[in-house]
Motif scaffolding. Sequence first.
Motif, PDB file in Angstrom:
ATOM      1  N   VAL A  35       0.862  -1.182   0.000  1.00 23.86           N
ATOM      2  CA  VAL A  35       0.000   0.000   0.000  1.00 23.86           C
ATOM      3  C   VAL A  35       0.901   1.235   0.000  1.00 23.86           C
ATOM      4  O   VAL A  35       1.585   1.508   0.982  1.00 23.86           O
ATOM      5  CB  VAL A  35      -0.928   0.013   1.226  1.00 23.86           C
ATOM      6  CG1 VAL A  35      -1.851   1.228   1.174  1.00 23.86           C
ATOM      7  CG2 VAL A  35      -1.734  -1.273   1.314  1.00 23.86           C
ATOM      8  N   SER A  41      -3.806   7.158  -8.755  1.00 26.11           N
ATOM      9  CA  SER A  41      -3.490   6.661 -10.097  1.00 26.11           C
ATOM     10  C   SER A  41      -3.595   7.764 -11.151  1.00 26.11           C
ATOM     11  O   SER A  41      -3.047   7.629 -12.245  1.00 26.11           O
ATOM     12  CB  SER A  41      -4.417   5.499 -10.466  1.00 26.11           C
ATOM     13  OG  SER A  41      -5.774   5.875 -10.412  1.00 26.11           O
ATOM     14  N   ARG A  72      -3.245  -5.014 -14.605  1.00 28.24           N
ATOM     15  CA  ARG A  72      -3.449  -3.652 -14.109  1.00 28.24           C
ATOM     16  C   ARG A  72      -4.906  -3.251 -14.299  1.00 28.24           C
ATOM     17  O   ARG A  72      -5.418  -3.235 -15.420  1.00 28.24           O
ATOM     18  CB  ARG A  72      -2.533  -2.679 -14.853  1.00 28.24           C
ATOM     19  CG  ARG A  72      -2.602  -1.237 -14.370  1.00 28.24           C
ATOM     20  CD  ARG A  72      -1.498  -0.415 -15.006  1.00 28.24           C
ATOM     21  NE  ARG A  72      -1.665  -0.293 -16.440  1.00 28.24           N
ATOM     22  CZ  ARG A  72      -2.312   0.695 -17.060  1.00 28.24           C
ATOM     23  NH1 ARG A  72      -2.857   1.670 -16.342  1.00 28.24           N
ATOM     24  NH2 ARG A  72      -2.405   0.727 -18.369  1.00 28.24           N
ATOM     25  N   VAL A  76      -9.897   1.936 -10.364  1.00 29.77           N
ATOM     26  CA  VAL A  76     -10.207   1.394  -9.037  1.00 29.77           C
ATOM     27  C   VAL A  76     -10.378   2.570  -8.081  1.00 29.77           C
ATOM     28  O   VAL A  76      -9.529   3.469  -8.051  1.00 29.77           O
ATOM     29  CB  VAL A  76      -9.088   0.467  -8.522  1.00 29.77           C
ATOM     30  CG1 VAL A  76      -9.418  -0.061  -7.132  1.00 29.77           C
ATOM     31  CG2 VAL A  76      -8.868  -0.687  -9.487  1.00 29.77           C
ATOM     32  N   LEU A  90      -9.584  -2.535   2.836  1.00 32.04           N
ATOM     33  CA  LEU A  90      -8.647  -3.379   2.093  1.00 32.04           C
ATOM     34  C   LEU A  90      -8.556  -4.781   2.670  1.00 32.04           C
ATOM     35  O   LEU A  90      -8.559  -5.773   1.938  1.00 32.04           O
ATOM     36  CB  LEU A  90      -7.267  -2.717   2.085  1.00 32.04           C
ATOM     37  CG  LEU A  90      -6.128  -3.504   1.444  1.00 32.04           C
ATOM     38  CD1 LEU A  90      -6.350  -3.645  -0.048  1.00 32.04           C
ATOM     39  CD2 LEU A  90      -4.795  -2.826   1.722  1.00 32.04           C
ATOM     40  N   THR A 256      -1.104  -1.287  -4.514  1.00 35.26           N
ATOM     41  CA  THR A 256      -2.269  -0.408  -4.526  1.00 35.26           C
ATOM     42  C   THR A 256      -1.983   0.797  -3.625  1.00 35.26           C
ATOM     43  O   THR A 256      -0.836   1.057  -3.264  1.00 35.26           O
ATOM     44  CB  THR A 256      -3.534  -1.185  -4.078  1.00 35.26           C
ATOM     45  OG1 THR A 256      -4.678  -0.354  -4.276  1.00 35.26           O
ATOM     46  CG2 THR A 256      -3.450  -1.619  -2.627  1.00 35.26           C
ATOM     47  N   VAL A 286      -7.236   4.963  -7.244  1.00 35.45           N
ATOM     48  CA  VAL A 286      -5.934   4.443  -6.816  1.00 35.45           C
ATOM     49  C   VAL A 286      -5.454   3.369  -7.787  1.00 35.45           C
ATOM     50  O   VAL A 286      -6.259   2.735  -8.479  1.00 35.45           O
ATOM     51  CB  VAL A 286      -6.002   3.858  -5.390  1.00 35.45           C
ATOM     52  CG1 VAL A 286      -6.373   4.933  -4.385  1.00 35.45           C
ATOM     53  CG2 VAL A 286      -6.982   2.683  -5.313  1.00 35.45           C
ATOM     54  N   LEU A 288      -4.034  -0.297  -8.972  1.00 33.43           N
ATOM     55  CA  LEU A 288      -4.088  -1.695  -8.550  1.00 33.43           C
ATOM     56  C   LEU A 288      -3.394  -2.521  -9.629  1.00 33.43           C
ATOM     57  O   LEU A 288      -3.886  -2.643 -10.750  1.00 33.43           O
ATOM     58  CB  LEU A 288      -5.521  -2.178  -8.353  1.00 33.43           C
ATOM     59  CG  LEU A 288      -5.655  -3.671  -7.981  1.00 33.43           C
ATOM     60  CD1 LEU A 288      -4.911  -3.975  -6.688  1.00 33.43           C
ATOM     61  CD2 LEU A 288      -7.111  -4.079  -7.869  1.00 33.43           C
ATOM     62  N   GLU A 306     -12.113  -0.832  -4.106  1.00 32.55           N
ATOM     63  CA  GLU A 306     -11.173  -1.391  -3.140  1.00 32.55           C
ATOM     64  C   GLU A 306     -11.736  -2.640  -2.461  1.00 32.55           C
ATOM     65  O   GLU A 306     -10.978  -3.516  -2.038  1.00 32.55           O
ATOM     66  CB  GLU A 306     -10.838  -0.325  -2.086  1.00 32.55           C
ATOM     67  CG  GLU A 306      -9.730  -0.733  -1.137  1.00 32.55           C
ATOM     68  CD  GLU A 306      -9.462   0.337  -0.092  1.00 32.55           C
ATOM     69  OE1 GLU A 306      -8.332   0.386   0.421  1.00 32.55           O
ATOM     70  OE2 GLU A 306     -10.377   1.124   0.215  1.00 32.55           O
ATOM     71  N   ILE A 309     -10.443  -6.109  -3.694  1.00 30.72           N
ATOM     72  CA  ILE A 309      -9.062  -6.576  -3.540  1.00 30.72           C
ATOM     73  C   ILE A 309      -8.987  -7.799  -2.639  1.00 30.72           C
ATOM     74  O   ILE A 309      -8.302  -8.782  -2.957  1.00 30.72           O
ATOM     75  CB  ILE A 309      -8.168  -5.433  -3.015  1.00 30.72           C
ATOM     76  CG1 ILE A 309      -8.128  -4.282  -4.034  1.00 30.72           C
ATOM     77  CG2 ILE A 309      -6.751  -5.944  -2.738  1.00 30.72           C
ATOM     78  CD1 ILE A 309      -7.350  -3.066  -3.566  1.00 30.72           C
TER      79      ILE A 309
END
Length: 434
Positions: A35, A41, A72, A76, A90, A256, A286, A288, A306, A309
Amino acid sequence: MLPALLILLLLLPGCSALDVQVGPMAQPAGAVILVIDGLGSSYVYPEHNAYALDGSPLNKAVLFNLTGAGARAVDVRVPVPETSKSHSVLVTGRSEADWDQLGHTIFDLAREEGYLCLAIMERGDSMSILEDMDAVLYLEDNALHGTEPTPGFRPGAPEGLRTLFQEWRDRLAGYSNPEGMAGYAGYNAWALDAAADTVEHLIGKPFIMLVNAGAVDSAGHNLNASGYLQVVEALDESLGRLVWACRKNNVLLVITADHGMVFPDKEGKGGHSAEKYATRLEALRVPLVIQGPGTEELNLGGGWSEVDIAPTVLALLDISSKTSAEGEVLPVREGGILRVAGAPAGVELWGRGICLANASGDDEYIFRGLGWGEYTLKAGGRSWDVLVDGDDAIDLAGKTAMPVGIRRALGVIMILVINLAGMAIIVRIWRREG
């Protein structure tokens, strides 16, 4: 496919199931969940652009070791762009997870399967998460200078791991002492290098390790957009060392962030959780990236959260999930899994005219190692066509299915009827013209 059924089968306690291996499936030796605190992102993905609150466009950073390989997910988003809340989402897969009372986490499930649970945390975390770990190395705040990591161990933690974490506790000052950008870069590098070294020392021991690198978030709060991006770009070298360690040791790596960062303008300091920032894509979106054995090389479109994940990590590690996670498994596995329930007696799986596998004598059948594509299930004299494009499930109970031969015959008849109707219309037109 039945996505709702799939989530139900993956996340709730199920009846007995018979495993059938159809093709090879890579099994990771462990997993690292990295993390990068505060990395949006919008600042590192080629598909996105970042803007300040005043509308001015912001520059971007290049991270080859983030976007250059693996699966990828392009879009996200986190439910809440705040560190402790986001970490809770998470590790549970629940958007409303209470950071102080988490309930079941992926670490609880991993430990039940014999995994070591580890954490290297530059921003501490809730006590609920820390208590889930067999060994931790964490800092109580995000100060770059003058702090010392605290190691913690459960009884029975491997002795070599105790020694390793204590060594890395003493190395932080050497990484983070420099002033300016070098200190920010060194602070991040310490967490990633400690994680890479831990991976190297855990060969043969299944583990899942949570790593939090905190200097990108600190740079966003204390510097302007340009300084933030310099700290982001400095990640690439140490990220490359962690990627290499995971690849060398057959370890899954999930990269992430807990939230992104928003800047008021090009010169102002950033934020993410205040009201004026919290709804911006720069704060919510974000990265991932999932690299390692059993994963495809692809760019995954669509909208993801999220909460997806946790179930995805569990699925890739082949750990049965009993959490109340909201999310679904991202279709990034190299080779899918098809769960079949409700077969009247036994079931056959066919592909390209060949019987690939057959099974009988259970309530549910799990066919593993399937390449993506079309298959046919045969059971009780009936046939069902299914498309495997990841992890999929089908319940045959109560389904009315027509044997393949009859379906094909009806298809031919329909084509003939359509052609005859078309010819009749043409003849009628000719007659009128005559």
